[in-house]
Design a protein around this motif. Structure first.
Motif, PDB file in Angstrom:
ATOM      1  N   SER A  64       0.807  -1.224   0.000  1.00 20.72           N
ATOM      2  CA  SER A  64       0.000   0.000   0.000  1.00 20.72           C
ATOM      3  C   SER A  64       0.839   1.272   0.000  1.00 20.72           C
ATOM      4  N   TRP A  65       2.127   1.167   0.257  1.00 21.18           N
ATOM      5  CA  TRP A  65       2.929   2.360   0.472  1.00 21.18           C
ATOM      6  C   TRP A  65       3.001   3.259  -0.757  1.00 21.18           C
ATOM      7  N   ARG A  66       3.122   2.655  -1.934  1.00 20.89           N
ATOM      8  CA  ARG A  66       3.238   3.483  -3.140  1.00 20.89           C
ATOM      9  C   ARG A  66       1.972   4.290  -3.369  1.00 20.89           C
ATOM     10  N   VAL A  67       0.822   3.632  -3.274  1.00 21.50           N
ATOM     11  CA  VAL A  67      -0.452   4.334  -3.475  1.00 21.50           C
ATOM     12  C   VAL A  67      -0.699   5.327  -2.348  1.00 21.50           C
ATOM     13  N   LEU A  68      -0.350   4.934  -1.119  1.00 21.83           N
ATOM     14  CA  LEU A  68      -0.525   5.823   0.029  1.00 21.83           C
ATOM     15  C   LEU A  68       0.323   7.086  -0.120  1.00 21.83           C
ATOM     16  N   GLY A  69       1.563   6.900  -0.579  1.00 26.50           N
ATOM     17  CA  GLY A  69       2.435   8.054  -0.798  1.00 26.50           C
ATOM     18  C   GLY A  69       1.887   8.971  -1.876  1.00 26.50           C
ATOM     19  N   LEU A  70       1.386   8.377  -2.963  1.00 26.80           N
ATOM     20  CA  LEU A  70       0.798   9.176  -4.028  1.00 26.80           C
ATOM     21  C   LEU A  70      -0.418   9.951  -3.525  1.00 26.80           C
ATOM     22  N   ALA A  71      -1.259   9.286  -2.733  1.00 28.39           N
ATOM     23  CA  ALA A  71      -2.441   9.958  -2.180  1.00 28.39           C
ATOM     24  C   ALA A  71      -2.026  11.124  -1.281  1.00 28.39           C
ATOM     25  N   GLY A  72      -0.978  10.940  -0.479  1.00 27.47           N
ATOM     26  CA  GLY A  72      -0.494  12.018   0.381  1.00 27.47           C
ATOM     27  C   GLY A  72      -0.001  13.209  -0.417  1.00 27.47           C
ATOM     28  N   VAL A  73       0.723  12.946  -1.501  1.00 31.71           N
ATOM     29  CA  VAL A  73       1.209  14.031  -2.367  1.00 31.71           C
ATOM     30  C   VAL A  73       0.033  14.793  -2.977  1.00 31.71           C
ATOM     31  N   LEU A  74      -0.956  14.061  -3.459  1.00 32.75           N
ATOM     32  CA  LEU A  74      -2.119  14.698  -4.084  1.00 32.75           C
ATOM     33  C   LEU A  74      -2.941  15.493  -3.075  1.00 32.75           C
ATOM     34  N   LEU A  75      -3.049  14.974  -1.847  1.00 33.75           N
ATOM     35  CA  LEU A  75      -3.768  15.709  -0.799  1.00 33.75           C
ATOM     36  C   LEU A  75      -3.039  17.003  -0.458  1.00 33.75           C
ATOM     37  N   ALA A  76      -1.711  16.955  -0.414  1.00 36.37           N
ATOM     38  CA  ALA A  76      -0.924  18.163  -0.142  1.00 36.37           C
ATOM     39  C   ALA A  76      -1.133  19.202  -1.252  1.00 36.37           C
ATOM     40  N   ILE A  77      -1.140  18.759  -2.506  1.00 32.14           N
ATOM     41  CA  ILE A  77      -1.373  19.674  -3.627  1.00 32.14           C
ATOM     42  C   ILE A  77      -2.784  20.245  -3.556  1.00 32.14           C
ATOM     43  N   LEU A 184      -0.211  12.578   7.911  1.00 31.23           N
ATOM     44  CA  LEU A 184       1.196  12.562   8.322  1.00 31.23           C
ATOM     45  C   LEU A 184       2.111  12.793   7.122  1.00 31.23           C
ATOM     46  N   ILE A 185       1.782  12.187   5.991  1.00 37.37           N
ATOM     47  CA  ILE A 185       2.579  12.391   4.774  1.00 37.37           C
ATOM     48  C   ILE A 185       2.500  13.850   4.322  1.00 37.37           C
ATOM     49  N   VAL A 186       1.309  14.440   4.377  1.00 37.39           N
ATOM     50  CA  VAL A 186       1.155  15.855   4.018  1.00 37.39           C
ATOM     51  C   VAL A 186       2.040  16.732   4.894  1.00 37.39           C
ATOM     52  N   ALA A 187       2.031  16.473   6.205  1.00 31.30           N
ATOM     53  CA  ALA A 187       2.865  17.256   7.122  1.00 31.30           C
ATOM     54  C   ALA A 187       4.346  17.100   6.777  1.00 31.30           C
ATOM     55  N   ALA A 188       4.773  15.882   6.508  1.00 26.85           N
ATOM     56  CA  ALA A 188       6.185  15.632   6.182  1.00 26.85           C
ATOM     57  C   ALA A 188       6.585  16.335   4.887  1.00 26.85           C
ATOM     58  N   LEU A 189       5.677  16.413   3.928  1.00 23.56           N
ATOM     59  CA  LEU A 189       5.987  17.045   2.645  1.00 23.56           C
ATOM     60  C   LEU A 189       6.042  18.562   2.732  1.00 23.56           C
ATOM     61  N   THR A 190       5.191  19.151   3.562  1.00 22.46           N
ATOM     62  CA  THR A 190       5.057  20.612   3.575  1.00 22.46           C
ATOM     63  C   THR A 190       5.881  21.314   4.653  1.00 22.46           C
ATOM     64  N   LEU A 191       6.152  20.641   5.772  1.00 17.43           N
ATOM     65  CA  LEU A 191       6.878  21.285   6.868  1.00 17.43           C
ATOM     66  C   LEU A 191       8.234  21.847   6.467  1.00 17.43           C
ATOM     67  N   PRO A 192       9.053  21.114   5.701  1.00 12.75           N
ATOM     68  CA  PRO A 192      10.375  21.672   5.349  1.00 12.75           C
ATOM     69  C   PRO A 192      10.310  23.002   4.612  1.00 12.75           C
ATOM     70  N   TRP A 193       9.190  23.296   3.954  1.00 17.11           N
ATOM     71  CA  TRP A 193       9.072  24.519   3.164  1.00 17.11           C
ATOM     72  C   TRP A 193       8.580  25.711   3.985  1.00 17.11           C
ATOM     73  N   CYS A 194       8.118  25.473   5.195  1.00 15.93           N
ATOM     74  CA  CYS A 194       7.524  26.581   5.959  1.00 15.93           C
ATOM     75  C   CYS A 194       7.869  26.528   7.441  1.00 15.93           C
ATOM     76  N   PHE A 195       8.806  25.678   7.831  1.00 22.63           N
ATOM     77  CA  PHE A 195       9.074  25.468   9.257  1.00 22.63           C
ATOM     78  C   PHE A 195       9.394  26.779   9.978  1.00 22.63           C
ATOM     79  N   GLN A 196      10.188  27.634   9.339  1.00 27.94           N
ATOM     80  CA  GLN A 196      10.587  28.881  10.004  1.00 27.94           C
ATOM     81  C   GLN A 196       9.419  29.840  10.185  1.00 27.94           C
ATOM     82  N   GLU A 197       8.397  29.707   9.339  1.00 27.32           N
ATOM     83  CA  GLU A 197       7.242  30.601   9.450  1.00 27.32           C
ATOM     84  C   GLU A 197       6.475  30.407  10.755  1.00 27.32           C
ATOM     85  N   PHE A 198       6.534  29.208  11.331  1.00 27.20           N
ATOM     86  CA  PHE A 198       5.770  28.933  12.548  1.00 27.20           C
ATOM     87  C   PHE A 198       6.164  29.862  13.692  1.00 27.20           C
TER      88      PHE A 198
END
Length: 304
Positions: A64-77, A184-198
């Motif tokens: 399930s990991w490949r599909v789960l990862g793809l779903a996380g990327v799409l949810l983030a977008i 969790l995947i969405v958080a992992a994908l987006t946090l590096p781009w905005c961590f300092q903003e928090f």
């Protein structure tokens, strides 16, 4: 949960979905940070919810990991583009642009799953397209509202692809666990781009992000799943199709954002097409094959 409680739960779900754009407008931060914060709070709330139910979250099956990862990327977008649409074009324009996603599902599901698209479904696609033409303020990409609508439509496309990915992932996982891992995947994908903003967030923004993650994401998903124990997905989808109505009403009351008569006509056409599609599917003799709004989201986290 009895039938009356299920009806209340699904309407509350639509209301919470409609509040998503309101929080996007209230939070003074980038779309990426709003997405990251929402995903973090939603993950924490879902973990508590799963634990309170006496369950423990387990690692997904390897297949399930490949599909789960793809779903996380799409949810983030999907989330990021939706909040960009809110910031650029306003709540009504963003929500109506996103509301085009059932048309994308109709088009894509036939391609991805080789399912036949019937004439009535092409009619829905045509009505939604005409509605988007009416909603478009101008066909000039120097117009901020037009740019906002384009981001909203991109959000709808990403969500359509996300729901199709979840058709694969949900076969191997429970809905709540699936939602938890995807957040969790969405958080992992987006946090590096905005961590300092928090560090520069106002306390009030933290409150809005908390409410967005806990109520508009984790709670709305739990309510949707619970209501589907009594309601069929088609009935739920028709109610969820009212999300833009709630969003536009809230935007008018709270921010005096009033869509034009032309935009309202386009929105009515889009929502009407989705509801009509749902009513046809509720009829066993209907030839429709694609569920509206959240007929597929019963297997996925909240769309908005």
């Amino acid at each position: 949960m009895n039938s009356r409680q299920a009806q209340f739960a699904i309407h509350l779900t639509a209301l919470l979905f409609g509040l998503t754009g309101i929080f996007g407008e209230l939070i003074q931060a980038s779309a990426t940070l709003i997405t990251a914060g929402r995903a973090l709070f939603a993950t924490a709330a879902l973990l508590l919810f799963i634990g309170h139910g006496g369950h423990r979250i387990v690692l997904p099956p390897r297949r399930s990991w490949r599909v789960l990862g793809l779903a996380g990327v799409l949810l983030a977008i999907h989330w990021t583009s939706f909040f960009v649409a809110v910031k650029v074009g306003g709540i009504a324009i963003a929500t109506l642009g996103f509301a085009s996603f059932p048309a994308f599902i109709t088009l894509l599901e036939g391609v991805v799953f080789h399912e036949r698209t019937r004439p009535s479904e092409w009619l829905v696609v045509g009505l939604v397209t005409l509605g988007l033409v009416l909603v478009t303020p101008s066909f000039d990409f120097r117009d901020q509202a037009t740019i906002g609508l384009a981001w909203g439509v991109l959000s709808g496309l990403a969500f359509a692809l996300f729901t199709l990915a979840n058709r694969k992932a949900v076969a191997h996982m429970q809905g709540r666990e699936l939602a938890c891992w995807e957040n969790l995947i969405v958080a992992a994908l987006t946090l590096p781009w905005c961590f300092q903003e928090f560090t520069s967030l106002r306390p009030l923004d933290w409150l809005w992000i908390f409410m967005l993650g806990v109520f508009c994401t984790a709670l709305s998903h739990a309510l949707l799943v619970s209501s589907l124990a009594r309601l069929n997905a088609r009935t739920a989808g028709i109610v969820i199709a009212l999300e833009p109505v709630y969003a536009i009403a809230f935007a008018a009351i709270l921010f005096a954002q009033y869509p034009s008569a032309r935009a309202l006509a386009g929105g009515a056409l889009i929502i009407g097409a989705i509801v009509w599609s749902g009513l046809r599917r509720a009829n066993p003799e209907s030839d429709a094959t694609i569920a509206p709004a959240s007929a597929t989201t019963s297997k996925a986290p909240s769309p908005d």
